[in-house]
Design a protein around this motif. Structure first.
Motif, PDB file in Angstrom:
ATOM      1  N   ARG A  34       0.825  -1.218   0.000  1.00 13.45           N
ATOM      2  CA  ARG A  34       0.000   0.000   0.000  1.00 13.45           C
ATOM      3  C   ARG A  34       0.855   1.262   0.000  1.00 13.45           C
ATOM      4  O   ARG A  34       2.004   1.216   0.424  1.00 13.45           O
ATOM      5  N   CYS A  35       0.249   2.359  -0.411  1.00 11.84           N
ATOM      6  CA  CYS A  35       1.017   3.605  -0.455  1.00 11.84           C
ATOM      7  C   CYS A  35       0.105   4.801  -0.302  1.00 11.84           C
ATOM      8  O   CYS A  35      -1.065   4.760  -0.685  1.00 11.84           O
ATOM      9  N   ASN A  36       0.681   5.893   0.243  1.00 10.82           N
ATOM     10  CA  ASN A  36      -0.068   7.130   0.396  1.00 10.82           C
ATOM     11  C   ASN A  36       0.257   8.145  -0.700  1.00 10.82           C
ATOM     12  O   ASN A  36      -0.140   9.294  -0.616  1.00 10.82           O
ATOM     13  N   LEU A  37       1.012   7.739  -1.727  1.00 10.85           N
ATOM     14  CA  LEU A  37       1.183   8.552  -2.935  1.00 10.85           C
ATOM     15  C   LEU A  37       0.746   7.715  -4.140  1.00 10.85           C
ATOM     16  O   LEU A  37       0.541   6.498  -4.027  1.00 10.85           O
ATOM     17  N   ARG A  38       0.688   8.354  -5.274  1.00  7.79           N
ATOM     18  CA  ARG A  38       0.327   7.651  -6.512  1.00  7.79           C
ATOM     19  C   ARG A  38       1.278   8.094  -7.634  1.00  7.79           C
ATOM     20  O   ARG A  38       0.837   8.640  -8.640  1.00  7.79           O
ATOM     21  N   CYS A  39       2.593   7.872  -7.438  1.00 10.81           N
ATOM     22  CA  CYS A  39       3.555   8.269  -8.468  1.00 10.81           C
ATOM     23  C   CYS A  39       3.116   7.632  -9.797  1.00 10.81           C
ATOM     24  O   CYS A  39       2.884   6.416  -9.846  1.00 10.81           O
ATOM     25  N   THR A  40       3.031   8.439 -10.815  1.00  6.24           N
ATOM     26  CA  THR A  40       2.389   7.955 -12.051  1.00  6.24           C
ATOM     27  C   THR A  40       3.175   6.819 -12.697  1.00  6.24           C
ATOM     28  O   THR A  40       2.597   5.996 -13.395  1.00  6.24           O
ATOM     29  N   TYR A  41       4.508   6.756 -12.446  1.00  5.86           N
ATOM     30  CA  TYR A  41       5.306   5.684 -13.050  1.00  5.86           C
ATOM     31  C   TYR A  41       5.247   4.404 -12.232  1.00  5.86           C
ATOM     32  O   TYR A  41       5.903   3.414 -12.560  1.00  5.86           O
ATOM     33  N   CYS A  42       4.481   4.428 -11.134  1.00  2.00           N
ATOM     34  CA  CYS A  42       4.480   3.289 -10.216  1.00  2.00           C
ATOM     35  C   CYS A  42       3.087   2.733  -9.968  1.00  2.00           C
ATOM     36  O   CYS A  42       2.928   1.526  -9.814  1.00  2.00           O
ATOM     37  N   MET A  43       2.091   3.586  -9.922  1.00  2.00           N
ATOM     38  CA  MET A  43       0.767   3.145  -9.468  1.00  2.00           C
ATOM     39  C   MET A  43      -0.342   3.928 -10.164  1.00  2.00           C
ATOM     40  O   MET A  43      -0.192   5.127 -10.360  1.00  2.00           O
ATOM     41  N   PRO A  44      -1.450   3.285 -10.501  1.00  2.08           N
ATOM     42  CA  PRO A  44      -2.559   4.048 -11.072  1.00  2.08           C
ATOM     43  C   PRO A  44      -3.248   4.918 -10.012  1.00  2.08           C
ATOM     44  O   PRO A  44      -3.122   4.651  -8.811  1.00  2.08           O
ATOM     45  N   GLY A  81       8.593  -0.985   0.127  1.00  3.65           N
ATOM     46  CA  GLY A  81       7.191  -1.289  -0.124  1.00  3.65           C
ATOM     47  C   GLY A  81       6.863  -1.069  -1.596  1.00  3.65           C
ATOM     48  O   GLY A  81       7.773  -1.153  -2.431  1.00  3.65           O
ATOM     49  N   GLY A  82       5.666  -0.640  -1.895  1.00  2.00           N
ATOM     50  CA  GLY A  82       4.735   0.202  -1.178  1.00  2.00           C
ATOM     51  C   GLY A  82       5.455   1.216  -0.297  1.00  2.00           C
ATOM     52  O   GLY A  82       6.620   1.472  -0.468  1.00  2.00           O
ATOM     53  N   GLU A  83       4.705   1.769   0.619  1.00  2.00           N
ATOM     54  CA  GLU A  83       5.315   2.756   1.518  1.00  2.00           C
ATOM     55  C   GLU A  83       5.480   2.127   2.902  1.00  2.00           C
ATOM     56  O   GLU A  83       4.491   1.928   3.618  1.00  2.00           O
ATOM     57  N   THR A 110      11.756   5.220   1.609  1.00  2.00           N
ATOM     58  CA  THR A 110      10.445   5.804   1.918  1.00  2.00           C
ATOM     59  C   THR A 110      10.155   6.986   1.005  1.00  2.00           C
ATOM     60  O   THR A 110      11.081   7.621   0.495  1.00  2.00           O
ATOM     61  N   ASN A 111       8.871   7.289   0.864  1.00  2.00           N
ATOM     62  CA  ASN A 111       8.526   8.523   0.144  1.00  2.00           C
ATOM     63  C   ASN A 111       8.603   9.734   1.066  1.00  2.00           C
ATOM     64  O   ASN A 111       8.377  10.858   0.625  1.00  2.00           O
ATOM     65  N   GLY A 112       8.860   9.527   2.342  1.00  2.00           N
ATOM     66  CA  GLY A 112       9.152  10.641   3.247  1.00  2.00           C
ATOM     67  C   GLY A 112       7.943  11.304   3.889  1.00  2.00           C
ATOM     68  O   GLY A 112       8.096  12.116   4.805  1.00  2.00           O
TER      69      GLY A 112
END
Ligand SMILES: C[S@@+](CC[C@H](N)C(=O)[O-])C[C@H]1O[C@@H](n2cnc3c(N)ncnc32)[C@H](O)[C@@H]1O
Ligand code: SF4
Length: 341
Positions: A34-44, A81-83, A110-112
């Motif tokens: 799971r993640c709290n961002l949606r980097c376009t190159y990684c996740m829809p 992860g994920g995050e 981490t995405n920080g």
């Protein structure tokens, strides 16, 4: 690396060695998909079909697999992860891994977003280093790239990690053509000012949208060229070893910048990594088509030797390289966020 046995380490035949003689000592553990961002190159934008909670390794199961890894020669563990920081028990996980008899050196990617509050507790629990991902210094571009307006949190997290002494703080940057590729030099100037180590990463075909396009990828050569045109003098340092990043000294000083040229300058020949997914699958490569289901083994009552035999077998089968540039290349079924980047 040679296959020697150390007095109290694993014997040669107990190590994680593949057909090409590569000895594996670096384990990436994904704590969640799971993640709290949606980097376009990684996740829809809508996220993914997350791994159901009962399928995630429980804390004790994960610690056991990592312990078995350390008995097979794993000395470095990176949590990802994920995050990883969305796991509420992340500090406890680090404490448990630090307490292992052959405690590995622990780092985290981490995405920080949650790092400002967690940097100190993570350090106190035994974390050595962090890599923080940040692709831009522009609030608008960050929002466009991650679909969230959280750049300030990331920058606060980087400063907190540095101030807490999680040294060196490395910042990972993926450049995307027409989005943030003009930011190579400004990002490096900022990193030098902040006292953090910047590393540019070539974009790899690991997105679930299958949107990767080689021609759109900003290459290692282009990044070097852009930095040189913007006045930086970069001198290659011969320190790569099994590390994915090539390091360059900046302007004759002590500061360095790294480039992870996974596509155009792969480091497969020196690869020493294995991976454990959040649902307990053991993978010999980010791009592997196969993986071993350790969760079923662990939950089925397999003893340590049986689990270790599967871990060794999967590594023994590892392919020579990822083959991104070969016509037969096929993207793995799992996206990066579900493998552990
Ligand atoms: C998958 S993320 C997981 C950890 C954490 N969420 C983060 O962003 O740092 C780990 C790293 O992989 C990078 N990454 C994700 N997808 C990628 C891709 N397709 N190619 C290259 N790097 C990618 C991210 O930028 C990040 O630096
Ligand atoms: S790169 Fe990291 S932060 Fe971005 S969507 Fe993927 S897992 Fe999340």
């Amino acid at each position: 690396m040679t296959v020697d046995a150390s007095p109290d380490g694993p014997t040669a035949q107990d190590r994680l060695v593949d057909r090409f003689g590569r000895v594996h000592s670096d384990l990436r553990v994904s704590l969640t998909d799971r993640c709290n961002l949606r980097c376009t190159y990684c996740m829809p934008a809508e996220g993914l079909a997350w791994i159901p909670a009962p399928d995630l390794l429980a804390l004790d199961e994960m610690v056991r697999v990592v312990r078995l890894g350390t008995e097979l020669g794993i000395t470095e563990v990176r949590l990802t992860g994920g995050e990883p920081l969305v796991r509420p028990d992340v500090v406890e996980i680090i404490g448990r891994l630090t307490g292992l008899p052959r405690a590995p050196r622990l780092s985290l990617t981490t995405n920080g977003l949650l790092l400002a509050a967690l940097a100190r507790p993570l350090l106190e629990a035994g974390l050595s280093r962090v890599n923080v991902s940040c692709d831009t210094l522009s609030r608008e571009t960050f929002q466009r790239l991650t679909l969230r307006d959280r750049l300030t949190d990331v920058l606060d997290g980087i400063a907190a990690a540095r101030d807490a002494g999680l040294h060196p703080v490395k910042v990972n940057t993926v450049l995307m053509r027409g989005v943030n590729d003009h930011e190579a030099a400004p990002m490096l100037r900022w990193a030098l000012e902040q006292g953090v180590q910047l590393r540019f990463i070539e974009q790899m075909p690991l997105d679930p949208q299958q949107g990767w396009n080689r021609a759109m990828m900003v290459t290692r050569a282009e990044i070097l060229d852009r930095l040189a045109r913007d006045g930086f003098h970069l001198a290659p340092l011969d320190v790569r070893g099994a590390a994915p990043a090539e390091e360059f000294a900046v302007d004759g000083g002590r500061a360095t910048v790294g480039i992870v040229g996974s596509v155009t300058n792969p480091f497969c020949d020196a690869c020493d990594r294995v991976r454990l997914t959040a649902d307990g699958h053991w993978r010999s490569c980010l791009f592997a088509q196969e993986e071993a289901d350790l969760r079923s083994l662990v939950r089925g009552g397999a003893d340590d030797e049986a689990v270790k035999a599967v871990m060794r077998g999967e590594v023994a089968r590892k392919q020579r390289g990822h083959g991104i540039d070969e016509p037969a290349f096929r993207q793995p079924d799992r996206p990066m966020s579900a493998i552990g980047g």
